[in-house]
Design a protein around this motif. Structure first.
Motif: not given
Lengths: 287, 270
Positions: A112, A90, A52, B187-189, A157, A161, A80, B183, A57, A88, A83, A109, A55
């Motif tokens: 964003n 999870f 974590q 992580a996906r922005g 997903g 990105m 960001r 989180n 977090l 990542l 990221r 993603g 990226n």
């Protein structure tokens, strides 16, 4: 060229309380572009905490992280961007699905990141092609899919990105053997198609033996070993000391050797085992 | 951030008040609240003040913690004080006159009286929540409401208590789950920290939907697990931890009784 460099990373939970706990302490390592790195360690050894940080977090209590020679916390406002450079995935990523259709969820993603229109559409369809999400799935609700399919979509997903480094936290947890193979397959296909660097946390030594180039072994937040996968698995004693083990085939071959059969000790995958046994059989019949 | 959310305010110290039966504490709290409101003159209010201080000190919870609760309702205290200042009796001497508003000595006295009452109420109620775990409180409510079973509401009481227990039990679980989902979406922005109000509300959707779905899933799982253990309502269920009235409770009752009598006497004779 090193794509990722971690220098003396330390993370302490519960800063000002009596429950101070070093989740990760003084970990340093370097990852080269395109490598597949496995992270193994006992439950609570700090694996998830470590990834974590990659990226942004979590912010390190101490130490630095460089992605392509750039310290990721140089400009905290642009975290960001980090990221999207480091994807990542999870544990149980299927629990993060929320959109009405599979397509929209995969597009979340990249959207964003500021992609839109045709570019976004191409990106989503490209990733679906790489990992084999069929077109007719795209209009379905993600909640109508089976467990394995949901996970595939959730992973897509993050992959959409287009990260330079993609990190998986126990991607095969809770899946049947078929599902595990599928996910491992997806990871390999993605890497082949994009050349991305991959980091995987897993408890399955078999999966690790199959796909990783290097293994990073953690115990109680400290880095115990970081070496080529075969070198780590040759060191079974050390792994057992910290509550881990070598793949089951390797254990079989170790036992065979103990029983006096002359077999090599660098057998870590079933494929290699089959090959070795075949040779042995032919050798016997020749003799 | 989310980790810091605590529900209930239980504060562990080994005071006699912690050991007291939660049912007794609850009933005594209601009595104390009523009598604090009945305090009509300066003498009875002083008595209330001493009683509340006594309870707060006996709980061994740092007074700092009580101040924290008071700070949370400071706006209400200030508002009550200000409003009451202007409502003194017209015959009283005028302290200050501003436009159409006048502050009299009587008004000032009332304002002080009212705000002290509120402060005492908050402190005495906090002394219950600081010394009693949420689960004990639920048990106490179930036990205190149990007379309702005589009018055919037996199951309702048990169900209500069970719902409260489950809700309390799952707060930390849901907080943890929410943190994980946040989180994952970050992580996906997902951008949760910037943007205007509308954008921020929209940014919550990717968190709320998975959270809602997982709560429903958990509810099903829990229901199934309970059925597997032959749960069939309150009928014949026994408890591992029985609530028991002990010596501490008698002292507490006695202490409160003295306080209540004191208030009545002061109100009548002064």
């Amino acid at each position: 060229m090193a794509i990722l460099e971690v220098q003396n990373l330390t993370h302490t939970y519960g800063g000002n309380t009596p429950f101070i706990n070093d989740a990760v302490s003084n970990v340093s390592f370097t990852v080269e572009q395109g490598e597949i790195i496995g992270i193994i360690g006992h439950t609570g050894s700090g694996k998830s905490t470590l990834v974590q940080h990659l990226n942004g977090l979590l912010k390190p209590t101490d130490g630095k992280i460089f992605i392509e020679q750039k310290n990721i916390w140089d400009n905290p406002k642009e975290i960001r961007l980090v990221r999207s450079a480091v994807g990542l995935v999870f544990q149980y990523p299927e629990y993060q699905l929320f959109e009405e259709t599979v397509y929209d969820d995969i597009a979340f993603g990249p959207k964003n990141m500021g992609l839109e229109g045709e570019e976004l559409d191409t990106r989503v369809r490209e990733i679906c092609k790489i990992i084999g999400v069929r077109d007719e799935y795209l209009t379905k609700s993600p909640f109508d899919l089976s467990g394995g399919e949901k996970r595939r979509v959730a992973i897509a997903g993050v992959m959409a990105m287009n990260p330079k480094i993609i990190v998986f936290d126990e991607p095969t947890a809770g899946l049947d053997p078929r599902g595990r193979e599928d996910i491992i397959g997806i990871i390999e296909q993605y890497r082949k198609a994009t050349g991305a660097t991959v980091i995987i946390i897993s408890h399955s030594m078999e999966d690790m033996a199959q796909i990783t180039d290097k293994l990073l072994v953690l115990s109680r937040g400290e880095l115990v070993m970081f070496d080529k996968t075969e070198n780590v698995f040759k060191n079974g004693e050390k792994l057992r000391e910290i509550g881990l083990n070598v793949p089951i085939v390797t254990r079989v071959f170790n036992k065979l050797k103990e029983l006096g059969v002359d077999v090599p000790q660098d057998v870590f995958t079933v494929e290699r085992a089959v090959e070795v046994l075949k040779n042995l059989k032919e050798g016997d019949s020749n003799a | 951030m989310l980790k810091d959310i605590t529900f209930g305010q239980y504060f562990e110290t080994r005071s006699p008040i912690h050991k007291a039966d939660p049912r007794v504490k609850m009933v005594l709290l209601i009595l104390a609240v009523v009598f604090i409101f009945l305090s009509q003159n300066i003498l009875s209010l002083t008595l209330s003040f001493l009683f509340v201080m006594g309870v707060a000190l006996a709980s061994k919870v740092p007074l700092k913690m009580y101040f924290k609760n008071l700070k949370a309702i400071l706006p209400i205290i200030i508002l009550t004080t200000v409003i009451n200042m202007f409502y003194g009796s017209k015959e009283s001497a005028v302290l200050l006159s501003l436009w159409k508003l006048t502050i009299t000595y009587d008004g000032l006295y009332r304002a002080f009286f009212m705000s002290l009452r509120i402060v005492l109420l908050i402190v005495v109620s906090s002394s219950l929540t600081y010394t009693t775990t949420p689960n004990d409180l639920t048990d106490a409510i179930e036990s205190l409401l149990s007379p309702l079973k005589f009018i055919g509401l037996k199951n309702a009481v048990h169900t209500l208590a069970l719902m409260m227990t489950i809700a309390l039990r799952f707060i930390p679980t849901l907080v943890e789950e929410a943190q994980k989902i946040m989180n994952a979406q970050k992580a996906r922005g997902a951008d949760l920290e910037s943007g205007n109000l509308k954008e921020r509300i929209k940014a919550l959707i990717p968190i709320l939907i998975p959270l809602l779905i997982s709560s429903v899933r958990r509810a099903y799982e829990l229901a199934e697990a309970m059925e597997c253990r032959c749960y069939n309502g309150g009928e014949g269920k026994t408890r591992m931890k029985q609530l028991k009235v002990s010596a501490v409770d008698f002292y507490l009752c006695g202490f409160t009784a003295v306080f209540c009598t004191g208030i009545i006497l002061f109100n009548i004779f002064f």
